[in-house]
Design a protein around this motif. Structure first.
Motif, PDB file in Angstrom:
ATOM      1  N   ARG A  10      38.339  39.217  33.291  1.00 41.97           N
ATOM      2  CA  ARG A  10      37.128  39.611  34.011  1.00 41.97           C
ATOM      3  C   ARG A  10      35.878  39.393  33.169  1.00 41.97           C
ATOM      4  O   ARG A  10      34.829  39.068  33.689  1.00 41.97           O
ATOM      5  CB  ARG A  10      37.221  41.070  34.448  1.00 41.97           C
ATOM      6  N   GLU A  11      36.008  39.587  31.858  1.00 41.51           N
ATOM      7  CA  GLU A  11      34.845  39.456  30.976  1.00 41.51           C
ATOM      8  C   GLU A  11      34.487  38.001  30.682  1.00 41.51           C
ATOM      9  O   GLU A  11      33.312  37.686  30.530  1.00 41.51           O
ATOM     10  CB  GLU A  11      35.099  40.208  29.663  1.00 41.51           C
ATOM     11  N   ARG A  36      37.190  38.140  41.633  1.00 39.36           N
ATOM     12  CA  ARG A  36      37.276  39.016  40.457  1.00 39.36           C
ATOM     13  C   ARG A  36      38.107  40.259  40.779  1.00 39.36           C
ATOM     14  O   ARG A  36      38.873  40.743  39.937  1.00 39.36           O
ATOM     15  CB  ARG A  36      35.872  39.401  39.991  1.00 39.36           C
ATOM     16  N   THR A  91      41.300  42.685  31.650  1.00 33.29           N
ATOM     17  CA  THR A  91      39.945  43.002  31.180  1.00 33.29           C
ATOM     18  C   THR A  91      39.316  41.756  30.565  1.00 33.29           C
ATOM     19  O   THR A  91      38.154  41.431  30.842  1.00 33.29           O
ATOM     20  CB  THR A  91      39.984  44.150  30.152  1.00 33.29           C
ATOM     21  N   ASN A  92      40.079  41.045  29.744  1.00 30.44           N
ATOM     22  CA  ASN A  92      39.591  39.820  29.124  1.00 30.44           C
ATOM     23  C   ASN A  92      39.217  38.788  30.197  1.00 30.44           C
ATOM     24  O   ASN A  92      38.151  38.180  30.128  1.00 30.44           O
ATOM     25  CB  ASN A  92      40.657  39.252  28.187  1.00 30.44           C
TER      26      ASN A  92
END
Length: 182
Positions: A47-48, A60, A44-45
């Motif tokens: 991708r952000e 991604r 998640t990190n």
């Protein structure tokens, strides 16, 4: 001369062994839960905070993790298809034979990220299966051009590596405390 010897109660010995095995099983479940959580948070990190353009969606989408024990995959996450940026237009600049400078927007490849999700998971599983004994948490951006994109100055997984290291140290400390080693 008197003889001396020791004896033990087989049932008591078995009870102790069973109790220890239950503690090991509980510890393994805790390790798996915590590393699954870390894997999800790290993906998640990544991708952000990634800074590359999401043209096809594949890079991604190829981000994910696999958790393995002794080379056997026990959990995975991420690898969620993300669509590209629609038309993926890019500015094209070139000079004609006549020396005229030309600049225009051209449509690029667009995609739904499915190819990236599949390639990422395949790559992570391949690495996890060859990880050997013990636990392995494998986090990847599985497209073959991921390192090239990173070498161009874009963040793909680099900053998430530091994040992962910090989280692993915290979780290992937590597990060791819970197990009574600290």
């Amino acid at each position: 001369m008197t003889k001396n010897g020791l004896s033990y109660d087989k049932k008591a010995f078995k009870d102790i062994a069973d109790s220890l095995m239950k503690k090991v099983e509980t510890l393994e479940k805790l390790i798996e839960f915590q590393f699954n959580f870390i894997g999800l948070k790290t993906v998640t990190n990544a991708r952000e905070v990634s800074t590359f353009q999401n043209q096809t969606g594949n890079l991604r989408s190829s981000m994910g993790f696999v958790l393995a024990k002794d080379g056997e995959i026990i959990r995975f996450g991420g690898f969620t298809p993300v669509p590209g940026n629609g038309e993926n237009s890019a500015i094209v600049n070139f000079t004609t034979k006549e020396g005229k400078n030309v600049s225009f927007r051209a449509k690029g490849i667009s995609g739904d990220g499915t190819e990236g999700a599949n390639k990422g998971r395949q790559y992570a599983e391949e690495l996890a299966r060859s990880s050997g004994k013990g636990y392995a948490l494998v986090i990847v951006a599985g497209m073959n051009y991921a390192s090239f994109v990173e070498s161009m100055g874009f963040d793909v997984l680099a900053s998430s590596g530091a994040y992962l290291e910090k989280e692993v140290l915290k979780i290992v400390d937590k597990i060791l405390k819970k197990a009574g080693f600290k």
